[in-house]
Scaffold this active site. Structure first.
Site, PDB file in Angstrom:
ATOM      1  N   TYR A 145       0.633  -1.363  -0.069  1.00 17.31           N
ATOM      2  CA  TYR A 145       0.216   0.005  -0.012  1.00 17.31           C
ATOM      3  C   TYR A 145       0.752   1.179   0.000  1.00 17.31           C
ATOM      4  O   TYR A 145       1.879   1.368   0.780  1.00 17.31           O
ATOM      5  CB  TYR A 145      -0.863  -0.101   1.178  1.00 17.31           C
ATOM      6  CG  TYR A 145      -1.873   1.355   1.578  1.00 17.31           C
ATOM      7  CD1 TYR A 145      -1.481   2.167   2.382  1.00 17.31           C
ATOM      8  CD2 TYR A 145      -2.685   1.495   0.532  1.00 17.31           C
ATOM      9  CE1 TYR A 145      -2.411   3.316   2.545  1.00 17.31           C
ATOM     10  CE2 TYR A 145      -3.574   2.595   0.751  1.00 17.31           C
ATOM     11  CZ  TYR A 145      -3.291   3.305   1.795  1.00 17.31           C
ATOM     12  OH  TYR A 145      -4.141   4.628   2.013  1.00 17.31           O
ATOM     13  N   ASP A 240       9.393   2.601  -1.045  1.00 14.86           N
ATOM     14  CA  ASP A 240       8.530   3.303  -0.377  1.00 14.86           C
ATOM     15  C   ASP A 240       8.861   3.278   1.162  1.00 14.86           C
ATOM     16  O   ASP A 240       8.327   2.075   1.790  1.00 14.86           O
ATOM     17  CB  ASP A 240       6.964   2.761  -0.588  1.00 14.86           C
ATOM     18  CG  ASP A 240       6.035   3.675   0.302  1.00 14.86           C
ATOM     19  OD1 ASP A 240       4.696   3.552  -0.082  1.00 14.86           O
ATOM     20  OD2 ASP A 240       6.393   4.301   1.150  1.00 14.86           O
ATOM     21  N   LYS A 268       5.609   9.597   8.181  1.00 16.21           N
ATOM     22  CA  LYS A 268       5.449   9.022   9.649  1.00 16.21           C
ATOM     23  C   LYS A 268       6.606   9.454  10.356  1.00 16.21           C
ATOM     24  O   LYS A 268       6.420  10.630  10.898  1.00 16.21           O
ATOM     25  CB  LYS A 268       5.476   7.402   9.402  1.00 16.21           C
ATOM     26  CG  LYS A 268       4.173   6.910   8.891  1.00 16.21           C
ATOM     27  CD  LYS A 268       4.144   5.405   8.687  1.00 16.21           C
ATOM     28  CE  LYS A 268       3.117   4.887   7.776  1.00 16.21           C
ATOM     29  NZ  LYS A 268       1.767   4.758   8.288  1.00 16.21           N
TER      30      LYS A 268
HETATM   31  P1  KE4 Z   1      -0.370   8.427   4.502  1.00 19.07           P
HETATM   32  O1  KE4 Z   1      -0.890   9.127   3.333  1.00 19.07           O
HETATM   33  O2  KE4 Z   1      -1.536   7.840   5.153  1.00 19.07           O
HETATM   34  O3  KE4 Z   1       0.474   9.367   5.234  1.00 19.07           O
HETATM   35  O4  KE4 Z   1       0.868   7.494   3.920  1.00 19.07           O
HETATM   36  C1  KE4 Z   1       0.467   6.478   2.905  1.00 19.07           C
HETATM   37  C2  KE4 Z   1       1.456   5.372   3.125  1.00 19.07           C
HETATM   38  C3  KE4 Z   1       2.577   5.125   2.164  1.00 19.07           C
HETATM   39  N1  KE4 Z   1       3.321   4.210   2.152  1.00 19.07           N
HETATM   40  C4  KE4 Z   1       3.307   3.481   3.202  1.00 19.07           C
HETATM   41  C5  KE4 Z   1       4.242   2.248   2.965  1.00 19.07           C
HETATM   42  C6  KE4 Z   1       2.312   3.262   4.175  1.00 19.07           C
HETATM   43  O5  KE4 Z   1       2.225   2.479   5.042  1.00 19.07           O
HETATM   44  C7  KE4 Z   1       1.286   4.112   4.120  1.00 19.07           C
HETATM   45  C8  KE4 Z   1       0.305   4.566   5.284  1.00 19.07           C
HETATM   46  N2  KE4 Z   1       0.250   3.556   6.114  1.00 19.07           N
HETATM   47  C9  KE4 Z   1      -1.204   3.386   6.686  1.00 19.07           C
HETATM   48  C10 KE4 Z   1      -1.237   2.193   7.759  1.00 19.07           C
HETATM   49  N3  KE4 Z   1      -0.706   1.004   7.202  1.00 19.07           N
HETATM   50  C11 KE4 Z   1      -1.750   4.461   7.414  1.00 19.07           C
HETATM   51  C12 KE4 Z   1      -2.949   4.291   8.142  1.00 19.07           C
HETATM   52  C13 KE4 Z   1      -4.224   4.734   7.599  1.00 19.07           C
HETATM   53  O6  KE4 Z   1      -4.458   4.526   6.362  1.00 19.07           O
HETATM   54  O7  KE4 Z   1      -5.171   5.134   8.427  1.00 19.07           O
END
Ligand code: KE4
Length: 428
Positions: A145, A240, A268
């Site tokens: 993801y 990523d 993060k």
């Molecule tokens: P954000 O747009 O949520 O800041 O980041 C997206 C993203 C991109 N790449 C990786 C590897 C990620 O894990 C994420 C976002 N992680 C999720 C949890 N697995 C965020 C939690 C959520 O979607 O509420």
């Protein structure tokens, strides 16, 4: 008996005004049953809900809080910025300071652009790879993801997998027709596909240690093959590291595995709990980004002083001696405790960790990709989640997530969690 009546009232109200009552789908706890608890406050390794229940927190806002909740270094840094303002929409020295810290800790990054989320970081990195190569095709991997940008919402993990949907409605086929999703850890398939279309591929993006199909590390040779084959065909290799960045080691996953990607996405941890994403890499590629180059990307609050200050304070703390050894040791102890708890109860459990990123599957089989992950016992996961919540342990409410340990987690926290796991495994 855990009292959650105030959370239930707040959830009812929230659902009237916010889709699903949450501002991100996975928080609705759809995959594990029950309802989300509403959080009143956090401190160090703990969070407290509005009914006064205490939890040892292994979600840590989905990864950012590697120092735990309200670390004094971050709070002090934020208070200092508040004395001069919140946002200017003009350059500040803080942006350069955070850029310098990331570049010093991750040698593959020669230039970096700050954005406001991991989604913005990966979306921009894909646009840059396409703009730089003049090619359109992007390769990702099932179960990885990368945020919710249209072009990457194909066979995604995390919240998409949690909802059990293949992708997302509202994304035109024309947008994802140039996105190919292959099997994670399948070296042969990747080589075969690249032999066929490698010279048409703009970029290959992956989580170097997957955390959005559950915790799935790369098998030996997978990352090395991606690096070697993308170089051969002139495709941009994008790590990523939104989740793995500064989480799995001081040099992130690329430092741990000794692979130099062309571009890296962060998020993060580099925001220390405030909204920050970033993408960076070779100067020769990054200088294609506006205003120097022709690949456009912008953001009102990108490089926001408050967010920069939290990120700077966090990364400076992570540069201190023995930080990563401490994180690794506590996480290993936690996962070994989960494993022995399951073994004692005769439950099949597959645990793993890299640095302070960890995960577990209710399965007797090895898990190397998303298909394997989907075969695990999701019902047992849901039961374990609910039992642990009642015992004061806050885990990610989905099998297709990872869990995290912070510097604020004490040995006593780990011991208490293992004891709770022993009881929960016996009750499943
Ligand atoms: P954000 O747009 O949520 O800041 O980041 C997206 C993203 C991109 N790449 C990786 C590897 C990620 O894990 C994420 C976002 N992680 C999720 C949890 N697995 C965020 C939690 C959520 O979607 O509420």
């Amino acid at each position: 008996m855990m009292q959650t009546s105030k959370s239930e009232i707040l959830f009812l109200e929230a659902q009237k005004l916010i889709p699903g009552g949450v501002n991100s789908p996975v928080r609705a706890c759809g995959a594990v049953g029950g309802q989300p608890v509403f959080i009143r406050n956090g401190d160090k390794s703990k969070i407290y809900d509005v009914d006064g229940n205490q939890y040892i927190d292994y979600v840590l806002s989905w990864g950012p809080l590697i120092l735990g909740h309200r670390p004094s270094c971050v709070i002090d840094a934020l208070n200092k910025v508040l004395e001069i303002g919140t946002s200017f929409g003009a350059p500040t020295e803080l942006e350069t300071q955070l850029a310098r810290l990331v570049i010093d800790m991750v040698p593959s990054v020669e230039k970096i652009r700050m954005v406001n989320s991991g989604t913005e970081a990966t979306m921009s990195a894909i646009r840059l790879a396409r703009g730089y190569t003049g090619r359109d095709i992007v390769i990702k991997f099932d179960g990885c993801y990368h945020g919710h940008a249209d072009t990457l919402l194909v066979a995604a993990g995390s919240g998409v997998a949690t909802l059990g949907i293949p992708g997302s409605s509202g994304v035109p086929d024309s947008v994802i027709s140039k996105t190919l999703s292959l099997k994670f850890n399948d070296i042969e398939e990747f080589i075969m596909v690249m032999e066929k279309i490698g010279d048409k591929v703009a970029g290959v993006i992956l989580e170097p240690v997957a955390g959005n199909m559950g915790f799935v590390p790369p098998i030996n040779g997978f990352l090395q093959t991606l690096r070697h084959v993308t170089s051969r065909y002139g495709a941009i290799l994008i790590f990523d590291e939104v989740m793995t960045g500064f989480r799995v080691s001081k040099g992130s996953a690329q430092g741990l595995f000794g692979i130099i990607p062309d571009l890296t996405c962060f998020g993060k941890v580099i925001g220390g709990g405030l909204p920050v994403g970033a993408y960076g890499g070779k100067k020769e590629i990054m200088d294609h980004i506006a205003p120097v180059g022709k690949v456009y990307q912008a953001g009102t609050l990108s490089g926001n002083p408050l967010a920069m200050a939290a990120g700077i304070a966090t990364l400076k703390e992570l540069q201190k001696k023995d930080v990563y050894e401490t994180l690794e040791n506590r996480t290993e102890k936690l996962m070994k405790g989960f494993q022995s708890a399951a073994d004692a109860a005769g439950i099949s459990l597959n645990t793993g960790h890299v640095g302070s990123m960890a995960g577990f599957f209710f399965s007797s089989e090895d898990i190397h990709n998303f298909d394997d992950a989907k075969k695990c016992n999701l019902e047992q996961f849901a039961k374990f989640y609910r039992l642990m919540l009642k015992k004061g342990v806050y885990l990610a409410p989905s099998q297709f997530e990872a869990c995290f340990v912070s510097l604020a987690h004490s040995d006593d926290d780990i011991d208490q969690t293992i004891l709770a796991a022993r009881e929960a495994m016996a009750e499943i």
